[in-house]
Design a protein around this motif. Structure first.
Motif, PDB file in Angstrom:
ATOM      1  N   ALA A  49       0.834  -1.210   0.000  1.00  0.00           N
ATOM      2  CA  ALA A  49       0.000   0.000   0.000  1.00  0.00           C
ATOM      3  C   ALA A  49       0.864   1.253   0.000  1.00  0.00           C
ATOM      4  O   ALA A  49       0.585   2.227  -0.724  1.00  0.00           O
ATOM      5  N   LEU A  72      -6.100  10.491  -5.448  1.00  0.00           N
ATOM      6  CA  LEU A  72      -6.813   9.743  -4.422  1.00  0.00           C
ATOM      7  C   LEU A  72      -7.586   8.571  -5.026  1.00  0.00           C
ATOM      8  O   LEU A  72      -7.600   7.459  -4.476  1.00  0.00           O
ATOM      9  N   LYS A  73      -8.202   8.806  -6.172  1.00  0.00           N
ATOM     10  CA  LYS A  73      -8.963   7.743  -6.821  1.00  0.00           C
ATOM     11  C   LYS A  73      -8.054   6.596  -7.265  1.00  0.00           C
ATOM     12  O   LYS A  73      -8.383   5.412  -7.076  1.00  0.00           O
ATOM     13  N   LEU A  76       1.164   4.303  -2.948  1.00  0.00           N
ATOM     14  CA  LEU A  76       1.064   5.739  -2.674  1.00  0.00           C
ATOM     15  C   LEU A  76       2.262   6.505  -3.235  1.00  0.00           C
ATOM     16  O   LEU A  76       2.116   7.569  -3.850  1.00  0.00           O
ATOM     17  N   THR A  84      -6.585   4.678  -4.142  1.00  0.00           N
ATOM     18  CA  THR A  84      -7.637   3.892  -3.489  1.00  0.00           C
ATOM     19  C   THR A  84      -7.897   2.606  -4.261  1.00  0.00           C
ATOM     20  O   THR A  84      -8.028   1.519  -3.669  1.00  0.00           O
ATOM     21  N   ALA A  85      -7.972   2.715  -5.579  1.00  0.00           N
ATOM     22  CA  ALA A  85      -8.154   1.522  -6.406  1.00  0.00           C
ATOM     23  C   ALA A  85      -6.962   0.582  -6.271  1.00  0.00           C
ATOM     24  O   ALA A  85      -7.121  -0.652  -6.256  1.00  0.00           O
ATOM     25  N   VAL A 145      -4.918   0.186  -3.605  1.00  0.00           N
ATOM     26  CA  VAL A 145      -4.957  -0.503  -2.314  1.00  0.00           C
ATOM     27  C   VAL A 145      -6.057  -1.570  -2.311  1.00  0.00           C
ATOM     28  O   VAL A 145      -5.876  -2.677  -1.792  1.00  0.00           O
ATOM     29  N   PHE A 146      -7.188  -1.250  -2.926  1.00  0.00           N
ATOM     30  CA  PHE A 146      -8.259  -2.244  -3.041  1.00  0.00           C
ATOM     31  C   PHE A 146      -7.786  -3.466  -3.834  1.00  0.00           C
ATOM     32  O   PHE A 146      -8.025  -4.616  -3.426  1.00  0.00           O
TER      33      PHE A 146
END
Length: 330
Positions: free
Chosen positions: A150, A166-167, A154, A170-171, A173-174
């Motif tokens: 993760a 951010l989008k 970043l 987030t994808a 890390v998911f």
């Protein structure tokens, strides 16, 4: 329904109109003869033709190329079993390859359909580290590798413009959690002394659950399970999945796992069927959001790798946890 519709007799009205027509025609002919002319009668309506035979109702389609699906499934089964029972390290390599391809499919579809660009390179590197750490160091190693992956996502995304940062992260890390982290529980099962047997139980329960749902749902399915997510799934199919998996679980735990008991297999099969169904619905939700049918085309009759991993990934931690609770770490 109103009173006029109940009282009306379409058949009587039809025959009454016909009688008026015949009377009018006869009167016209008589009048013509009285003037010395005979007006030809209108041609008689043709005799009613026999009703052509209706085509037989189409048989219910299975919805996919069964021949290709079975062939590909058997081929994958041979590869997995050979790697599983020959050398454990080879099976770990198979899991790493499956994770890498699954991440590539998922990130590619996100980019194509949603313009979300999760960084693939740190995901594949971190996913490999997760799988290897899970096999060599257990759950602690997997969690540490997940956290570092993760962080790598970043940092890697910082090399690009900040728009949609951010989008994208987030994808990323998911994706790291959804594919490689859940896959680490498969190799954690493998690390036990009877690891190949545990992994085989996990694979068989998931496949048998899917087969039971497919067979029973195709033959008896009437009531939709989640029509807004996956219209093809039925409650009858879910009952078939649970029944098949519980029977298989009882047999496998009693005769295949040392120290296991049939009642533990019933619970294991129930949990596996539920988690496999939820995993299937989860990926169906993702595909509906992306407006696609399959995650890929790598496997004829199946779709992509992710279309085969959808029920396996969330079932892995469930089976791992219950086996540890029932028979220990091994």
């Amino acid at each position: 329904m109103n009173d006029s519709s109940w009282g009306a007799s379409p058949r009587a009205g039809h025959w009454g109109a016909a009688e008026d027509t015949v009377t009018a025609t006869a009167g016209s002919a008589t009048e013509s003869r009285s003037r010395g002319k005979t007006r030809p009668m209108p041609p008689s309506p043709p005799a009613s033709q026999p009703t052509p035979p209706q085509p037989a109702p189409a048989k219910k389609s299975a919805g996919r190329n069964l021949r290709a699906a079975i062939g590909v499934g058997l081929g994958l089964g041979v590869i997995v079993l050979a790697a599983l029972f020959l050398v454990k390290a080879v099976f770990v390599g198979v899991v790493v390859v499956a994770v890498a391809v699954g991440l590539w499919e998922l990130t590619s579809r996100l980019a194509e359909r949603k313009a979300v660009h999760a960084p693939l390179i740190p995901l594949v590197a971190g996913g490999t580290a997760m799988v290897v750490s899970g096999y060599t160091a257990g759950a602690d190693g997997a969690w540490i590798a997940m956290a570092l992956t993760a962080l790598a996502v970043l940092v890697w995304r910082m090399a690009q413009p900040p728009h949609d940062y951010l989008k994208d992260v987030t994808a990323g890390v998911f994706a790291a959690f959804y594919v490689p982290f859940l896959a680490t529980f498969v190799v954690m099962m493998l690390a036990a002394d009877d690891g190949p047997r545990r992994v085989l139980v996990f694979l068989l329960l998931t496949v048998i659950s899917d087969t039971g749902a497919y067979a029973v749902g195709w033959r008896f399915g009437r009531t939709k399970l989640a029509p807004r997510i996956s219209p093809g799934k039925t409650r009858e199919g879910l009952l078939g999945a649970i029944t098949f998996a519980m029977v298989a679980g009882a047999l496998l735990m009693e005769f295949f796992i040392d120290g296991g008991h049939w009642w533990q297999g019933l619970l294991l099969g129930l949990a596996a069927a539920v988690s496999a169904t939820l995993g299937d619905l989860g990926e169906s939700m993702i595909k509906r959001d992306l407006d696609i049918k399959d995650m890929g085309t790598l496997l004829p009759g199946h779709g992509g790798i992710m279309d085969r991993l959808d029920s396996l990934l969330p079932t892995a931690p469930v089976v791992w946890l219950l086996l540890v609770a029932f028979v220990g770490q091994g």
